[in-house]
Design a protein around this motif. Structure first.
Motif, mmCIF file in Angstrom:
data_model
loop_
_atom_site.group_PDB
_atom_site.id
_atom_site.type_symbol
_atom_site.label_atom_id
_atom_site.label_comp_id
_atom_site.label_asym_id
_atom_site.label_seq_id
_atom_site.Cartn_x
_atom_site.Cartn_y
_atom_site.Cartn_z
ATOM 1 N N LYS A 57 -2.114 9.589 5.002
ATOM 2 C CA LYS A 57 -2.467 8.209 4.642
ATOM 3 C C LYS A 57 -1.386 7.245 5.121
ATOM 4 C CE LYS A 57 -5.213 5.290 2.648
ATOM 5 N NZ LYS A 57 -6.553 5.020 3.186
ATOM 6 N N LYS A 58 -0.117 7.676 5.092
ATOM 7 C CA LYS A 58 0.987 6.830 5.534
ATOM 8 C C LYS A 58 0.846 6.508 7.019
ATOM 9 C CE LYS A 58 6.035 6.878 5.996
ATOM 10 N NZ LYS A 58 7.272 7.663 5.765
ATOM 11 N N LYS A 59 0.492 7.543 7.817
ATOM 12 C CA LYS A 59 0.286 7.307 9.261
ATOM 13 C C LYS A 59 -0.864 6.359 9.521
ATOM 14 C CE LYS A 59 2.151 11.766 10.831
ATOM 15 N NZ LYS A 59 1.850 13.065 11.507
ATOM 16 N N GLN A 60 -1.888 6.485 8.690
ATOM 17 C CA GLN A 60 -3.062 5.604 8.835
ATOM 18 C C GLN A 60 -2.690 4.149 8.556
ATOM 19 O OE1 GLN A 60 -6.431 6.708 6.421
ATOM 20 N NE2 GLN A 60 -7.488 4.774 6.828
ATOM 21 N N GLN A 96 0.827 -1.215 0.000
ATOM 22 C CA GLN A 96 0.000 0.000 0.000
ATOM 23 C C GLN A 96 0.860 1.263 0.000
ATOM 24 O OE1 GLN A 96 -3.637 0.151 2.491
ATOM 25 N NE2 GLN A 96 -3.128 -1.944 3.110
ATOM 26 N N LEU A 97 1.965 1.216 0.748
ATOM 27 C CA LEU A 97 2.860 2.384 0.792
ATOM 28 C C LEU A 97 3.493 2.650 -0.570
ATOM 29 C CD1 LEU A 97 4.609 1.864 4.248
ATOM 30 C CD2 LEU A 97 3.021 3.692 3.636
ATOM 31 N N ARG A 98 3.857 1.583 -1.258
ATOM 32 C CA ARG A 98 4.433 1.729 -2.600
ATOM 33 C C ARG A 98 3.425 2.367 -3.554
ATOM 34 N NH1 ARG A 98 7.379 -4.185 -2.912
ATOM 35 N NH2 ARG A 98 9.345 -3.577 -1.871
ATOM 36 N N GLU A 99 2.180 1.906 -3.484
ATOM 37 C CA GLU A 99 1.136 2.457 -4.336
ATOM 38 C C GLU A 99 0.883 3.929 -3.988
ATOM 39 O OE1 GLU A 99 -2.305 0.004 -3.899
ATOM 40 O OE2 GLU A 99 -1.367 -1.762 -4.822
#
Length: 292
Positions: A285-288, A264-267
């Motif tokens: 979004k990264k923190k989520q 998900q982080l890559r996307e």
């Protein structure tokens, strides 16, 4: 409406004239019918039951052959004139019987397939019990037979260990798989009753040994299930198996979640690089995803 006729001599057949019906439904007058028996008088119009039954067991073509003569009319080209009305009923009943027979065969084939599938699953389960060195499951034959409906063999569920025991006053079969712990009780009246605890919900397993028997306790949140009156060795092995299975399952789940988070982080980073989202949206979004 024209009268029905004898398929041999073409004589009209009325209500007062005796006649017989061939196997395929064609009518034959008493005169021609009696010619099949050389001992019968030529001028009699009565056909004995034995002779009538003989004719009804042979087709029109066979009767022609037995008489040694051919019909004077092309009866097969106009069957409605030479066939009995009863033949239509017989044909309909025969058609219904054939249809019912085919449906019965189809149902039987379906039942056979279901039974075959259940037997194959049971064979797999018995092999898994054998591979897990499970012994002495005395009194749990019905529970084992019910396992194909409970264990998701086709979905990759595998039995790691099993043992017979008691929960409160009920005799049960305890089964640990690579996905859950199952307590199965097959009663005489209510059938099979099963409860299970997913491995990721187990946060404690303990084993204790009395003078002769052992017991284990499985903690699921605030609920503790006490499994008692077990032979010491199966009780100890069941406790160890549940502990290890729960640890393995949680580790696999954690690795899967970590891999999913990384994907998900890559996307998300690709969306930032493409300018679809801004830096603030990316950070939120990264923190989520990371849960921070």
């Amino acid at each position: 409406m024209s009268k029905k006729r004898c398929f041999i001599c073409n004589d009209a057949l009325g209500m007062l004239k005796a006649s017989c019906i061939t196997k395929d439904g064609y009518l034959i007058c008493s005169k021609d019918a009696n010619r099949l028996d050389p001992k019968r008088p030529a001028n009699t119009y009565r056909v004995p039951i034995k002779l009538s039954n003989f004719i009804s067991s042979h087709t029109a073509s066979e009767i022609e052959s037995l008489l040694g003569i051919s019909s004077t009319v092309p009866y097969k080209e106009n069957p409605s004139l030479y066939k009995s009305k009863l033949s239509k009923v017989t044909e309909k009943l025969s058609s219904i019987a054939d249809s019912a027979g085919k449906k019965a065969d189809t149902l039987q084939a379906a039942f056979d397939e279901i039974n075959k599938d259940e037997q194959e699953k049971l064979d797999v389960i018995k092999q898994q019990l054998k591979d897990a060195d499970v012994e002495n499951l005395f009194g749990t034959k019905k529970e084992i037979k019910a396992l194909p409906d409970i264990i998701d063999v086709t979905g990759g569920e595998k039995i790691l260990y099993a043992a017979n025991a008691f929960i409160e006053t009920n005799s049960i079969l305890a089964v640990c798989t690579n996905k859950r712990v199952i307590f199965l009780d097959h009663g005489l009246i209510y059938g099979s009753k099963s409860t299970d605890i997913p491995l990721d919900m187990i946060n404690g397993v303990s084993y204790s040994k009395g003078l002769m028997l052992g017991s284990i306790a499985v903690t699921n949140g605030a609920i503790t299930t006490q499994i008692e009156n077990m032979q010491p060795y199966p009780a100890k092995k069941m406790a160890e198996t549940i502990k290890q299975a729960a640890a393995d399952f949680k580790q696999t789940s954690a690795q899967s979640n970590s891999s999913n988070d990384l994907s998900q982080l890559r996307e998300l980073k690709q969306l930032l690089d493409d300018g679809i989202i801004n830096k603030e949206e990316f950070d939120a979004k990264k923190k989520q995803i990371l849960g921070i």
